[in-house]
Design an enzyme around this catalytic site. Sequence first.
Site, PDB file in Angstrom:
ATOM      1  N   VAL A 213       0.855  -1.185   0.000  1.00 38.41           N
ATOM      2  CA  VAL A 213       0.000   0.000   0.000  1.00 38.41           C
ATOM      3  C   VAL A 213       0.893   1.238   0.000  1.00 38.41           C
ATOM      4  CG1 VAL A 213      -1.600   1.337   1.426  1.00 38.41           C
ATOM      5  CG2 VAL A 213      -1.906  -1.133   1.196  1.00 38.41           C
ATOM      6  N   ASP A 223      -9.263  -1.240  -5.739  1.00 33.99           N
ATOM      7  CA  ASP A 223      -9.426  -0.702  -4.375  1.00 33.99           C
ATOM      8  C   ASP A 223     -10.821  -0.928  -3.806  1.00 33.99           C
ATOM      9  OD1 ASP A 223      -6.832   0.022  -4.447  1.00 33.99           O
ATOM     10  OD2 ASP A 223      -7.154   2.188  -4.238  1.00 33.99           O
ATOM     11  N   GLU A 245     -12.974   3.489  -7.437  1.00 39.50           N
ATOM     12  CA  GLU A 245     -11.709   3.742  -8.136  1.00 39.50           C
ATOM     13  C   GLU A 245     -11.873   3.450  -9.633  1.00 39.50           C
ATOM     14  OE1 GLU A 245      -8.413   4.373  -6.312  1.00 39.50           O
ATOM     15  OE2 GLU A 245      -7.536   4.743  -8.281  1.00 39.50           O
ATOM     16  N   SER A 263      19.090  21.788  -3.365  1.00 42.37           N
ATOM     17  CA  SER A 263      18.474  22.534  -2.276  1.00 42.37           C
ATOM     18  C   SER A 263      17.372  23.477  -2.756  1.00 42.37           C
ATOM     19  CB  SER A 263      19.534  23.316  -1.511  1.00 42.37           C
ATOM     20  OG  SER A 263      20.296  24.088  -2.410  1.00 42.37           O
TER      21      SER A 263
END
Length: 575
Positions: A213, A223, A245, A263
């Site tokens: 999952v 699902d 789903e 960064s």
Amino acid sequence: MKSPWKVIWAVPLFFLLPLHTSASPVHNDQPGTRNSNDHICVGCVVVVSVIEQLAQVHNSTTQAAMETLCSYLPEKLFLKSACHLVVRIVGPDIIKLLSADMTADVVCHHLKFCEQVPGQPLCHLYPLPKEAWKLTLENARQIVKGSPTLKYSRMSSDICSLPFLAKICQEIKSAIEHSVPFKDVDSDKHSVFPTLRGYHWRGRDCNDSDDMVYPGRRPDNWDAHQDSNCNGIWGVDPKDGIPYEKKFCEGSQPRGIILLGDSAGAHFHFPPEWITASQMSLKSFFNLPTALTNELNWPQLSGATGFLNSTSGIKEKSIYLRLRKRNLCNHRDYQNISKNGASSQNLERFIESLSRNALLDQPAIVIYAMIGNDVCGRKTDPVPEMTTPEKFYSKVMETLEFLNSHLPDGSHVILYGLPNGTFLWDYLHDKYHPLGQLNKDVTYDQFYSFLSCLQVTPCHGWMSSNQTLRALTSERAKQLSDTLKKIATSKKFKNFNLFYVDFDFQEIVKEWQKRGRQPWELFEPVDGFHPNEVALLLLADVFWNKVQRQWPDVLGKENPFNPQIEQVFGDQGGH
Ligand SMILES: *[C@@H]1O[C@H](CO)[C@@H](O)[C@H](O)[C@H]1NC(C)=O
Ligand SMILES: *[C@@H]1O[C@H](CO)[C@@H](O)[C@H](O)[C@H]1NC(C)=O
Ligand SMILES: *[C@@H]1O[C@H](CO)[C@@H](O)[C@H](O)[C@H]1NC(C)=O
Ligand SMILES: *[C@@H]1O[C@H](CO)[C@@H](O)[C@H](O)[C@H]1NC(C)=O
Ligand SMILES: *[C@@H]1O[C@H](CO)[C@@H](O)[C@H](O)[C@H]1NC(C)=O
Ligand SMILES: CC(=O)N[C@H]1CO[C@H](CO)[C@@H](O)[C@@H]1O
């Protein structure tokens, strides 16, 4: 900076951390000529400046200013205790030296947090005193003579053997050992924790005890019984027995977003409130513990994978939030594989943490954005350090091969160019750094020189008064961008389409100016280098529009069932 004793100094002098993390390569593999403890010097000068300015702002004694600063720090991670500890040890010397009108540079050299390396220039943030430097330091020694201050050495270790400090030390030590802000957690799992590279970095896992999952996978059995892909859509419509789903997501071409970045991609941010004495209050540091555990990055607010509403109030959204809005089946499918100091050359050391299963998962949009560290350089002469186009080419190709073997078929990879960073100097050099605003005494020019001198600058090439160097850096950046462009137009891969997009900072500058704003407002004020949250979101906007115009397939279709998903599942369970 991994040893606990160093960290004890680092916690109160917390300014070191960001500079450390932003400036250091992913692993310390560049033996510089200077000591890596030079971050401590920056930290000391910043902290002593803040103390001095707090005293000025509140018209108080230095002692009171230090107590004020400590009182503002949160208890978490023992920041407050550590602050008091340091004040007890070095406070008396600081008081004496500041009252004798010594600058923060002198104080920190006296305290041995800063040291002049023989044969190298003396590094200082403020103008040098009029008399000779040696004489100044000698005066400083005279002034503190007879002080009860402990004799500690640089990185002094055993202050903790002193009875009155033992308890605090113990607490700090155990906080460091258990907590972690300094540990590298390189798990490739989606997590239920926000920081330590948890869900601030990639979509929140919705069942940590089941490895099958996680966000981004193709739904297991639509699902019907559980939310295997964590997008908040699961179960069966009682009216017709069809799994939701299947009803809402089948054929909607779901996809996730993965950023391979540095960064800037992770949104490195050092809040100016932390060092601006005139605005400092109890509220200033509430976010410090979270920030420290995220390596001073704020991916939750970044341009690519941010999922929180912008704190700056601009309306532009991250790429992830746009993909989610386009198709609510994409909920939680984001990964920020970014690292401070990342470049084309060291990406291989952490790309393994990318989690995508070529067979089980949905396709992904991968953005490759190494926008500076290949050309920035940190040493006195950064030119030889720059990545050559040949080396760049071969590493980028390796990365693309890696992606080809890990990404599901139908994915997309977008190579993002490097900027022409000369604008940084043009926009900032004569503006005041946050430390210099109160007394109009520290410009970015001075701040950049200080960092370069200590070889802790995040980008010597562009943060430099040397115009030749800035131009050379941009020239190399352009060659590397051209390399990316060439790869994008000439190479084909089985599992993804490949594109190239320019990093066009001028485009967002224009947009910002159209709103009546100034270009310098687009940078992180403290480091004077990274694009700030506004800039990242504007860049995301430009990026999105470009991709939508040129290659609409990359973004997938608008899901016509979005309103129904919202109606049945509400907010789909946060991030
Ligand atoms: C600052 O404090 C000193 C001593 O407490 C006092 O004499 C002086 O007037 C104060 N200055 C201001 C601007 O408040
Ligand atoms: C999580 O997974 C475990 C193991 O598959 C399962 O027993 C449990 O019911 C799941 N929890 C939820 C909330 O779906
Ligand atoms: C973000 O802003 C929107 C409205 O602009 C609001 O509906 C939503 O709840 C906000 N989300 C968060 C996480 O604050
Ligand atoms: C400026 O940078 C160039 C390139 O690194 C270097 O050759 C030159 O010596 C530098 N000039 C000064 C004044 O430092
Ligand atoms: C970078 O930008 C500057 C200023 O706009 C310009 O003069 C220079 O030619 C550009 N450099 C490159 C390599 O494109
Ligand atoms: C949770 C998560 O995605 N963390 C990853 C983010 O990127 C860094 C750098 O690649 C990885 O080390 C983390 O595991």
